[in-house]
Write an enzyme that holds these catalytic residues in place. Structure first.
Site, mmCIF file in Angstrom:
data_model
loop_
_atom_site.group_PDB
_atom_site.id
_atom_site.type_symbol
_atom_site.label_atom_id
_atom_site.label_comp_id
_atom_site.label_asym_id
_atom_site.label_seq_id
_atom_site.Cartn_x
_atom_site.Cartn_y
_atom_site.Cartn_z
ATOM 1 N N LEU A 9 0.844 -1.196 0.000
ATOM 2 C CA LEU A 9 0.000 0.000 0.000
ATOM 3 C C LEU A 9 0.877 1.244 0.000
ATOM 4 C CD1 LEU A 9 -2.686 -1.162 2.611
ATOM 5 C CD2 LEU A 9 -2.557 -1.610 0.145
ATOM 6 N N ALA A 11 -0.151 4.427 -1.769
ATOM 7 C CA ALA A 11 -0.880 5.463 -2.505
ATOM 8 C C ALA A 11 -1.008 6.775 -1.751
ATOM 9 C CB ALA A 11 -2.277 4.952 -2.869
ATOM 10 N N ARG A 16 1.267 14.533 6.867
ATOM 11 C CA ARG A 16 1.959 14.849 8.114
ATOM 12 C C ARG A 16 3.473 14.958 7.939
ATOM 13 N NH1 ARG A 16 -0.378 10.600 12.348
ATOM 14 N NH2 ARG A 16 -1.024 9.498 10.463
ATOM 15 N N ASP A 103 5.016 2.277 4.139
ATOM 16 C CA ASP A 103 5.731 3.150 5.076
ATOM 17 C C ASP A 103 6.222 2.377 6.300
ATOM 18 O OD1 ASP A 103 3.384 2.671 6.416
ATOM 19 O OD2 ASP A 103 2.785 4.777 6.616
ATOM 20 N N LYS A 351 39.713 16.187 -9.269
ATOM 21 C CA LYS A 351 38.426 16.171 -9.975
ATOM 22 C C LYS A 351 38.594 15.530 -11.350
ATOM 23 C CE LYS A 351 35.809 18.427 -13.244
ATOM 24 N NZ LYS A 351 36.188 18.882 -14.617
ATOM 25 N N ASN A 377 55.570 12.637 -9.023
ATOM 26 C CA ASN A 377 55.521 13.463 -7.806
ATOM 27 C C ASN A 377 55.012 14.852 -8.170
ATOM 28 O OD1 ASN A 377 56.553 13.730 -4.796
ATOM 29 N ND2 ASN A 377 57.070 15.620 -5.870
ATOM 30 N N ALA A 423 60.232 24.435 -9.905
ATOM 31 C CA ALA A 423 59.310 25.076 -8.974
ATOM 32 C C ALA A 423 58.992 26.495 -9.425
ATOM 33 C CB ALA A 423 59.924 25.096 -7.576
ATOM 34 N N ARG A 440 59.655 30.931 -15.551
ATOM 35 C CA ARG A 440 59.454 31.915 -14.487
ATOM 36 C C ARG A 440 60.348 33.105 -14.772
ATOM 37 N NH1 ARG A 440 62.100 27.651 -10.285
ATOM 38 N NH2 ARG A 440 64.302 28.104 -10.634
#
Length: 457
Positions: A9, A11, A16, A103, A351, A377, A423, A440
């Protein structure tokens, strides 16, 4: 062999709950309530499962898919009316029908099986699942005669003072002879204050016909919890969490503080893995043997190999190999693949990237849309600059490369096998194999400059 059917059941809207989400779709430990119910019935080997849908029908069907057949209850006119909607699929068929509310996610399949077996042993036309409640207020009471047979179900408002002292309650789960059920449903009246057709009336109809009505009492009252509001939902979650933790511990997993840990019902965890406090493991995650999931880690829909440590970190929709260390305070975002013996250190974000065996990103770096080979590394503060404002681009870093601290690798770019990036470099061109890339500005010191500035003040 007796055929078994089930009517779920599902439905009702569940006003509440005060939610846009239909009641039976609210999750308990990551799985919607109605799916818990249907899965438990499926473990019984039921020949046919019919879910009665109404509010949110499309969403319920989308969730359950082919696990069930469906009938629509256009108007919610009571539980007997809901079961009657299944007539087109199972009326007239010989066998047993289980009726369960969508439920009630905590009813175990073992309890359902025991209910069915008791029904068969008693040669009953209807059997009620009951439970003993310390505080039965609000529940229908099971009234038995001198021979311990069920004589009636009396609702709280209709019970006498003596009947209200009875602690055996009706859980709302039933087992019926299927043919007798649908014959009796046609005799149920809606002559009551609510103008609805109630399933417990079938019990009275069968008794008046002289049929046997039995009751099976579960020894775990918590199984019978029906979720009608957020308070009950939280209680169901608490109970289910405890069950899941106990299952894993009995299978060889150490959980330091079960009360503080959340593990989804679909998670798999290998033996001798240790789960520290305040860990959340969601979805279809799978964790191998001898792992340690450190405090406050959050893992969702991810696979983790053996002997891997995840410490105070977030891992989402990714794959992590064996003998790998993640964290503390790392973020592994979706579609990332970390190989064996990889190290992802503190404040590193990865990501949609792949890292080969033995590669390391130890501190304060962002690795996005990047393919990293083996034994690479990545120095502290390195960023793969994957976004040009419109599109994402890929960075490729070959095996045995060394990326110095504070490097920016501007994609699309390829760093050749065995190469070095000095670096502080900003790399915007491909680097050949075994090369040193330096990008750099040359340092220039202006002596006495500060003194000159001070003279101007």
């Amino acid at each position: 062999m007796t055929r078994t059917y089930a009517v779920v059941l599902a439905a009702g809207q569940g006003t509440r709950m005060k939610s846009k989400l239909y009641k039976v779709l609210h999750p308990v430990c990551g799985t919607p309530m109605v799916e818990h119910v249907v899965r438990n019935i499926s473990e019984l080997g039921a020949d046919k499962i019919v879910t009665v849908v109404g509010h949110g029908a499309e969403k319920v069907q989308e969730q359950l898919g082919s696990e069930s057949e469906y009938v629509m209850q256009e108007e919610q006119l009571g539980t007997a009316h809901a079961v009657q909607q299944a007539a087109s699929l199972i009326e007239g068929l010989p066998g047993i029908t289980l009726v369960v509310c969508g439920d009630t996610p905590l009813i175990r399949h073992e309890t359902m099986q025991q209910l069915i077996e008791h029904h068969q042993d008693e040669k009953a036309k209807a059997t009620i699942l009951t439970a003993m409640a310390e505080n039965p207020s609000g529940y229908g009471r099971i009234i038995r005669d001198a021979e311990d047979n069920v004589s009636k179900i009396v609702e709280q408002k209709d019970a006498s003072p003596k009947e209200r002292l009875v602690k055996e309650i009706n859980t709302g789960t039933y087992c019926f002879d299927n043919e007798a059920l649908f014959k009796a449903l046609k005799q149920v009246s809606n002559d009551n204050a609510q103008g609805e057709y109630y399933l417990p009336d079938v019990i009275e109809i069968l008794q008046k016909q002289g049929e046997t009505v039995a009751a099976y009492a579960t020894d775990d009252f918590s199984e019978t919890l029906g979720v009608n509001d957020r308070v009950a939902l939280a209680e169901a979650e608490r109970i289910m969490r405890g069950r899941i933790a106990e299952k894993h511990m009995r299978n060889g997993v150490s959980i330091v503080d079960p009360a503080s840990v959340y593990i989804s019902s679909e998670t798999e965890i290998g033996r001798d893995t240790v789960i520290q406090p305040n860990v959340i493991i969601e979805g279809t995650s799978k964790i191998g043997d001898d792992c340690e999931i450190g405090p406050s880690s959050h893992i969702k829909n991810s696979q983790i190999g053996d002997r891997t440590t995840v410490h105070s970190s977030v891992v989402t929709s990714s794959t992590i190999g064996s003998d790998t260390a993640v964290g503390p305070y790392a973020h592994i975002r979706p579609d990332s693949q970390l190989g064996d013996s990889v190290k992802i250190g503190n404040f590193v974000e990865v990501k949609k990237s792949a890292l080969g065996q033995g590669s390391k990103v130890s501190h304060l770096s962002y690795i996005g849309d990047t393919e990293i080979g083996t034994n690479v590394n990545i120095g502290c503060g390195t960023i793969t600059v994957n976004y040009d404002g419109k599109e994402k681009h890929v960075t490729q870093i070959g095996d045995d490369s060394f990326i110095g601290c504070n490097s920016n690798l501007i994609a699309p770019v390829s760093i050749g096998k065995g190469s070095y990036v000095a670096a502080g470099s900003t790399i915007s061109k491909d680097v050949p194999e075994d090369a040193l890339a330096i990008a750099r500005a040359r340092q220039e010191n202006k002596e006495g400059y500060v003194q000159k500035l001070n003279l101007k003040k």
